[in-house]
Design a protein around this motif. Structure first.
Motif, mmCIF file in Angstrom:
data_model
loop_
_atom_site.group_PDB
_atom_site.id
_atom_site.type_symbol
_atom_site.label_atom_id
_atom_site.label_comp_id
_atom_site.label_asym_id
_atom_site.label_seq_id
_atom_site.Cartn_x
_atom_site.Cartn_y
_atom_site.Cartn_z
ATOM 1 N N PRO A 243 0.841 -1.205 0.000
ATOM 2 C CA PRO A 243 0.000 0.000 0.000
ATOM 3 C C PRO A 243 0.873 1.252 0.000
ATOM 4 C CG PRO A 243 0.200 -0.849 2.225
ATOM 5 C CD PRO A 243 0.922 -1.826 1.339
ATOM 6 N N PRO A 244 0.279 2.440 -0.157
ATOM 7 C CA PRO A 244 1.068 3.677 -0.060
ATOM 8 C C PRO A 244 1.652 3.816 1.344
ATOM 9 C CG PRO A 244 -1.109 4.104 -1.002
ATOM 10 C CD PRO A 244 -1.134 2.702 -0.477
ATOM 11 N N LEU A 245 2.961 3.900 1.437
ATOM 12 C CA LEU A 245 3.640 4.036 2.720
ATOM 13 C C LEU A 245 4.701 5.118 2.603
ATOM 14 C CD1 LEU A 245 4.148 0.232 3.513
ATOM 15 C CD2 LEU A 245 2.598 1.775 4.737
ATOM 16 N N MET A 246 4.834 5.936 3.656
ATOM 17 C CA MET A 246 5.829 6.994 3.626
ATOM 18 C C MET A 246 7.232 6.409 3.487
ATOM 19 S SD MET A 246 6.713 9.932 6.475
ATOM 20 C CE MET A 246 5.052 10.602 6.535
ATOM 21 N N SER B 191 7.862 12.698 16.887
ATOM 22 C CA SER B 191 6.942 11.919 16.049
ATOM 23 C C SER B 191 5.680 11.476 16.779
ATOM 24 C CB SER B 191 7.662 10.676 15.512
ATOM 25 O OG SER B 191 8.039 9.814 16.582
ATOM 26 N N ARG B 192 5.617 11.702 18.095
ATOM 27 C CA ARG B 192 4.498 11.171 18.882
ATOM 28 C C ARG B 192 3.140 11.650 18.374
ATOM 29 N NH1 ARG B 192 7.174 12.078 24.814
ATOM 30 N NH2 ARG B 192 8.386 10.128 24.899
ATOM 31 N N LYS B 193 3.025 12.955 18.121
ATOM 32 C CA LYS B 193 1.731 13.507 17.716
ATOM 33 C C LYS B 193 1.293 12.933 16.380
ATOM 34 C CE LYS B 193 -0.752 17.830 16.879
ATOM 35 N NZ LYS B 193 -0.643 19.312 16.846
ATOM 36 N N ALA B 194 2.209 12.871 15.414
ATOM 37 C CA ALA B 194 1.866 12.346 14.096
ATOM 38 C C ALA B 194 1.445 10.883 14.190
ATOM 39 C CB ALA B 194 3.052 12.491 13.144
ATOM 40 N N ILE B 195 2.171 10.094 14.993
ATOM 41 C CA ILE B 195 1.830 8.673 15.133
ATOM 42 C C ILE B 195 0.483 8.517 15.821
ATOM 43 C CG2 ILE B 195 2.512 6.513 16.243
ATOM 44 C CD1 ILE B 195 5.438 7.424 15.870
ATOM 45 N N ARG B 196 0.267 9.315 16.857
ATOM 46 C CA ARG B 196 -1.003 9.239 17.584
ATOM 47 C C ARG B 196 -2.179 9.587 16.680
ATOM 48 N NH1 ARG B 196 0.437 12.221 21.430
ATOM 49 N NH2 ARG B 196 -0.453 14.201 20.712
ATOM 50 N N THR C 224 8.350 8.340 12.251
ATOM 51 C CA THR C 224 6.928 8.317 11.903
ATOM 52 C C THR C 224 6.645 7.279 10.830
ATOM 53 O OG1 THR C 224 6.808 10.691 12.386
ATOM 54 C CG2 THR C 224 4.990 9.734 11.132
ATOM 55 N N SER C 225 7.472 7.256 9.802
ATOM 56 C CA SER C 225 7.236 6.322 8.696
ATOM 57 C C SER C 225 7.493 4.878 9.120
ATOM 58 C CB SER C 225 8.089 6.696 7.490
ATOM 59 O OG SER C 225 9.463 6.708 7.817
ATOM 60 N N SER C 226 8.452 4.659 10.017
ATOM 61 C CA SER C 226 8.695 3.306 10.518
ATOM 62 C C SER C 226 7.490 2.801 11.313
ATOM 63 C CB SER C 226 9.946 3.280 11.398
ATOM 64 O OG SER C 226 11.098 3.559 10.638
ATOM 65 N N ALA C 227 6.885 3.702 12.073
ATOM 66 C CA ALA C 227 5.687 3.322 12.822
ATOM 67 C C ALA C 227 4.554 2.936 11.869
ATOM 68 C CB ALA C 227 5.250 4.478 13.725
ATOM 69 N N GLU C 228 4.447 3.653 10.749
ATOM 70 C CA GLU C 228 3.414 3.305 9.764
ATOM 71 C C GLU C 228 3.656 1.917 9.196
ATOM 72 O OE1 GLU C 228 1.379 5.137 5.713
ATOM 73 O OE2 GLU C 228 3.510 5.493 6.107
ATOM 74 N N VAL C 229 4.921 1.603 8.881
ATOM 75 C CA VAL C 229 5.244 0.269 8.373
ATOM 76 C C VAL C 229 4.888 -0.792 9.407
ATOM 77 C CG1 VAL C 229 7.130 -1.264 7.683
ATOM 78 C CG2 VAL C 229 7.040 1.065 6.779
ATOM 79 N N GLU C 230 5.185 -0.513 10.669
ATOM 80 C CA GLU C 230 4.889 -1.494 11.717
ATOM 81 C C GLU C 230 3.382 -1.672 11.908
ATOM 82 O OE1 GLU C 230 7.139 0.044 14.951
ATOM 83 O OE2 GLU C 230 9.046 -0.726 14.170
ATOM 84 N N HIS C 231 2.623 -0.578 11.777
ATOM 85 C CA HIS C 231 1.155 -0.703 11.826
ATOM 86 C C HIS C 231 0.671 -1.600 10.689
ATOM 87 C CE1 HIS C 231 0.328 1.938 15.133
ATOM 88 N NE2 HIS C 231 0.826 3.013 14.541
ATOM 89 N N TYR C 232 1.262 -1.411 9.520
ATOM 90 C CA TYR C 232 0.869 -2.243 8.374
ATOM 91 C C TYR C 232 1.240 -3.701 8.616
ATOM 92 C CZ TYR C 232 1.033 -4.407 3.776
ATOM 93 O OH TYR C 232 0.879 -5.279 2.729
ATOM 94 N N GLN C 233 2.429 -3.931 9.127
ATOM 95 C CA GLN C 233 2.849 -5.299 9.413
ATOM 96 C C GLN C 233 1.899 -5.964 10.409
ATOM 97 O OE1 GLN C 233 6.862 -4.396 10.711
ATOM 98 N NE2 GLN C 233 7.721 -5.392 8.909
ATOM 99 N N ALA C 234 1.506 -5.199 11.433
ATOM 100 C CA ALA C 234 0.637 -5.762 12.466
ATOM 101 C C ALA C 234 -0.737 -6.115 11.916
ATOM 102 C CB ALA C 234 0.502 -4.779 13.626
ATOM 103 N N SER C 235 -1.136 -5.435 10.824
ATOM 104 C CA SER C 235 -2.457 -5.693 10.251
ATOM 105 C C SER C 235 -2.466 -6.905 9.333
ATOM 106 C CB SER C 235 -2.939 -4.468 9.469
ATOM 107 O OG SER C 235 -2.205 -4.316 8.251
ATOM 108 N N ALA D 89 2.691 -10.224 2.907
ATOM 109 C CA ALA D 89 3.236 -9.523 4.063
ATOM 110 C C ALA D 89 4.690 -9.169 3.815
ATOM 111 C CB ALA D 89 3.113 -10.403 5.309
ATOM 112 N N PRO D 90 5.146 -7.989 4.282
ATOM 113 C CA PRO D 90 6.539 -7.615 4.065
ATOM 114 C C PRO D 90 7.485 -8.665 4.603
ATOM 115 C CG PRO D 90 5.294 -5.758 4.892
ATOM 116 C CD PRO D 90 4.396 -6.954 4.981
ATOM 117 N N GLY D 91 8.499 -8.998 3.798
ATOM 118 C CA GLY D 91 9.497 -9.966 4.209
ATOM 119 C C GLY D 91 9.077 -11.395 4.025
#
Length: 311
Positions: A172-175, A290-295, A218-229, A237-239
């Motif tokens: 998907p689109p990921l930063m 990055s806390r605010k953006a991730i939240r 921030t972008s690493s957190a987005e990747v991890e959210h995607y992985q968790a989904s 799935a990545p990897g």
């Protein structure tokens, strides 16, 4: 034919040096040059540009095809570039790095020489002249970290075969598109080709380094959210390759730096202690910033450092 896709958003100051490097070297074999067999297909996708990026790229001649789209989106630019690209292997190259034609050929040869190899990236050169001392100290540590040495991310160049392209096209689109692409391949499917080189210009100031690290956190957190989904070991799935996988497919890959990584680095090279301190301070600043953006799940605001684009 090797295709090169370059997404560019307001990169008029730097895209010329990349295109000049790609165009500077003619194929060594005259017969190949005459037939066009070694010629590269270069597509620059200017996305949402308000500067002269399109003009600078277009001035490089007919070997550079320029596509303009109104949306300032790297993901959209990559997909549009795919629609215009003519062949494989395919390279995705950031407009602010410098990689030459010979390096492109090295990457293409690596992919062609190993059917199991799906993705490759060049060795990384980070020129630190002109950078503030904390920036130099940070990168001396960062470049030595295992995940940074072995991953395809943070290089601004990823080359894929046609099957490798199918893998990353499903993302998907990921930063952090380069991180996600690196993690989409197992260790036996990706390779850093040290005989190919890319120059990655770092930020010159501490404030711009922190901006870049906030973006990375921030972008690493987005990747991890995607992985968790995604189901662990599930198709796409990545990897994790589609179909039967090896032992690496049983766990979710990560590129995070651990305290164990830093301790191991200090044991091997105690002189890096000041750099490790700087690295930790930068990581803490990035986590806080990055806390605010991730939240808020804000994974679209791109904190761009301008000092790396000087000169």
């Amino acid at each position: 034919m090797t295709s090169i896709v370059i997404p560019a958003h307001n990169e008029g100051r730097v895209i010329g040096r990349l295109l000049d490097a790609l165009l500077a070297e003619a194929p060594a074999d005259p017969s190949a040059r005459a037939s066009g067999a070694e010629e590269t297909d270069i597509v620059v996708v200017c996305n949402g540009c308000t500067d002269d990026t399109a003009r600078v790229a277009g001035a490089r001649g007919p070997r550079v095809r320029v596509v303009e789209i109104p949306t300032p989106s790297k993901h959209t630019a990559l997909r549009v570039g795919d629609e215009h690209a003519r062949g494989f292997p395919r390279l995705y190259v950031d407009a602010d790095v410098v990689v030459g034609a010979a390096d492109v050929r090295e990457l293409a040869a690596a992919l062609a020489g190993s059917p199991d190899l799906l993705a490759a990236a060049p060795g990384r050169e980070v020129p630190l002249t002109g950078c503030a001392w904390p920036v130099r100290a940070y990168y001396r540590v960062w470049q030595r970290l295992p995940a940074v040495r072995e991953g395809l991310f943070g290089r601004g160049v990823i080359a894929v075969s046609e099957p490798g392209h199918a893998r990353i096209a499903a993302l998907p689109p990921l930063m952090a598109d380069d991180l996600a692409a690196s993690l989409a391949f197992g260790p036996g499917e990706r390779r850093v080709v040290e005989s190919a080189r890319v120059v990655v210009h770092p930020p010159r100031t501490w404030s711009d380094l922190v901006k870049r690290r906030i973006r990375a956190a921030t972008s690493s957190a987005e990747v991890e959210h995607y992985q968790a989904s995604r189901p662990v070991g599930g198709p796409g799935a990545p990897g994790v390759p589609d179909g039967p996988g090896g032992p690496e497919s049983l766990s979710v890959p990560s590129a995070r730096t651990s305290t164990a990584d830093l301790r191991a680095l200090l044991r091997a090279q105690p002189r890096l202690l000041p750099g490790v301190v700087v690295f930790v301070v930068a990581a803490l600043a990035a986590r806080r910033g990055s806390r605010k953006a991730i939240r808020n799940r804000d994974f679209s605001t791109w904190l761009r450092d301008e000092s790396s684009r000087q000169g």
